[in-house]
Design an enzyme around this catalytic site. Structure first.
Site, PDB file in Angstrom:
ATOM      1  N   GLU A   1     -13.403   1.386  12.085  1.00  0.00           N
ATOM      2  CA  GLU A   1     -12.148   0.278  12.277  1.00  0.00           C
ATOM      3  C   GLU A   1     -11.687  -0.317  13.089  1.00  0.00           C
ATOM      4  OE1 GLU A   1      -8.981   2.279   9.139  1.00  0.00           O
ATOM      5  OE2 GLU A   1      -7.423   0.423  10.059  1.00  0.00           O
TER       6      GLU A   1
ATOM      7  N   GLU B   1      -1.624  -5.620  13.212  1.00  0.00           N
ATOM      8  CA  GLU B   1      -0.746  -4.760  12.412  1.00  0.00           C
ATOM      9  C   GLU B   1       0.653  -4.207  12.462  1.00  0.00           C
ATOM     10  OE1 GLU B   1      -3.543  -0.744  12.184  1.00  0.00           O
ATOM     11  OE2 GLU B   1      -2.008  -0.555  10.021  1.00  0.00           O
TER      12      GLU B   1
END
Ligand SMILES: *[C@@H]1O[C@H](CO)[C@@H](O)[C@H](O)[C@H]1NC(C)=O
Ligand SMILES: *[C@@H]1O[C@H](CO)[C@@H](O)[C@H](O)[C@H]1NC(C)=O
Ligand SMILES: *[C@@H]1O[C@H](CO)[C@@H](O)[C@H](O)[C@H]1NC(C)=O
Ligand SMILES: *[C@@H]1O[C@H](CO)[C@@H](O)[C@H](O)[C@H]1NC(C)=O
Length: 316
Positions: A139, A144
């Site tokens: 990932e 973010e």
């Protein structure tokens, strides 16, 4: 030099000759995702949130009907509801999570983002992963953050036995080094996340993923280090060599075989609320009340909880 000449061969040559070879890799435009193309290139990923967020991910039809997604000739908007007071016993705030139909291994992706969701309780992300068997396919979190906390945090998640050295050729600041659990890097620019990003007109995030490394860059719309020409102006090719030192670098070392940790990944864009990260750090972020109560009761406050994406370009 053609990209058919493998970097590993160049690296060997470079070692042998004791000269620093420049690895010039030219990538070719594969997809240009703008406006309505988001509806063709992505699937609405409306299964329940696995991060325990105060969110209800809507399906494609619902998101369009409620205007939570909206496309024009040069814009794609993805947002949460900003008109409904929620029943504390009912589902979370209506929002959107989309996942690309295409998956990628070696690639360059350029995200031209004008605005990202802001507000206490928000947890927006632009990321790549292989959903089944997570985290075995890896990932990469490109964009973010939570609760308006700048700067942007770039993260890699892998299965066990992958750690990153602290000292790397990157401009960001390493936080955790253990990729099983998430190794991450804080970008240097204050304008890389949240209200500061939005006030500056956004900017460009770019990724280069190869078998032996992943690089992530950010260039603000205004000020700071100017973005390269092939990032600002969509072209048919991109040459990452001229992009300078990345904000974040994750590379194969004796302590991590990156090629073995990453498989084909899809791109995911979503806006979550509270949950495992934004919820647990809510008070520490200086936000009022409790996360769930704040998200349940505020409406117009969340008018700013939206992504405005000018384009995503993929080069292979
Ligand atoms: C939650 O999302 C689903 C899927 O789009 C939708 O059918 C449902 O109406 C939403 N819930 C609420 C309370 O709006
Ligand atoms: C839908 O959203 C777009 C983008 O935010 C906005 O321009 C448009 O006015 C909205 N439409 C309605 C009917 O609210
Ligand atoms: C991690 O390394 C240990 C020791 O070498 C090994 O037993 C284990 O299978 C490895 N796990 C993964 C997921 O690679
Ligand atoms: C760091 O990266 C830059 C840009 O890719 C490169 O020019 C430079 O040679 C690298 N430095 C080291 C020590 O690897």
């Amino acid at each position: 030099m053609s990209r058919k000449l493998r970097p590993s061969i160049i690296a060997l040559l470079s070692l042998y000759l004791q000269v620093p070879f420049a690895i010039s890799v030219k990538y070719t435009l594969s997809e240009s995702i703008v406006g309505n193309a988001f509806y063709d290139k992505f699937t609405w990923f409306d299964i329940p949130d696995w991060n325990h967020g105060r969110v209800n991910y809507t399906d494609r039809e619902t998101s369009r009907r409620l205007n939570l997604t909206y496309a024009s000739s040069d814009t794609f908007i993805l947002r949460s509801d900003f008109t409904t007071v929620l029943d504390p016993a009912g589902p979370g705030r209506n929002s959107v999570r989309i996942i690309s139909k295409q998956t990628y291994t070696t690639h360059v992706a350029i995200f031209d983002v004008r605005h990202m969701p802001e507000g206490c309780g928000t947890w927006p992300a632009i990321w790549e992963t292989k959903q089944d068997g997570w985290p075995n396919g890896g990932e990469l979190d490109i964009v973010e953050g939570i609760n308006n906390q700048t700067p942007n945090l770039v993260s890699v998640h892998t299965s066990p036995n992958c750690t990153m050295p602290r000292d790397r050729n990157q401009t960001g600041t390493p936080a955790s080094l253990t990729c099983d659990g998430g190794c991450n890097v804080r970008m240097r620019s204050r304008e890389s996340f949240g209200p500061a990003f939005n006030a500056n007109g956004g900017g460009w995030f770019a990724v280069e993923r190869r078998p032996d490394f992943i690089k992530v860059w950010f260039w603000p719309r205004k000020g700071g280090v100017a973005a390269p020409r092939d990032v600002i102006s969509p072209g048919t090719s991109a040459t990452t060599e001229a992009w300078g030192i990345p904000d974040a670098l994750f590379a194969t070392t004796p302590s991590c075989d990156l090629a073995a940790k990453f498989r084909e990944n899809a791109i995911i864009i979503n806006l979550n609320f509270c949950g495992d990260w934004a919820g647990s750090q809510y008070g520490a972020s200086g936000c009022p009340s409790t996360c769930a109560n704040f998200v349940n009761t505020n409406t117009a406050y969340y008018w700013n909880a939206y992504f405005d994406i000018a384009s995503i370009r993929i080069y292979l």
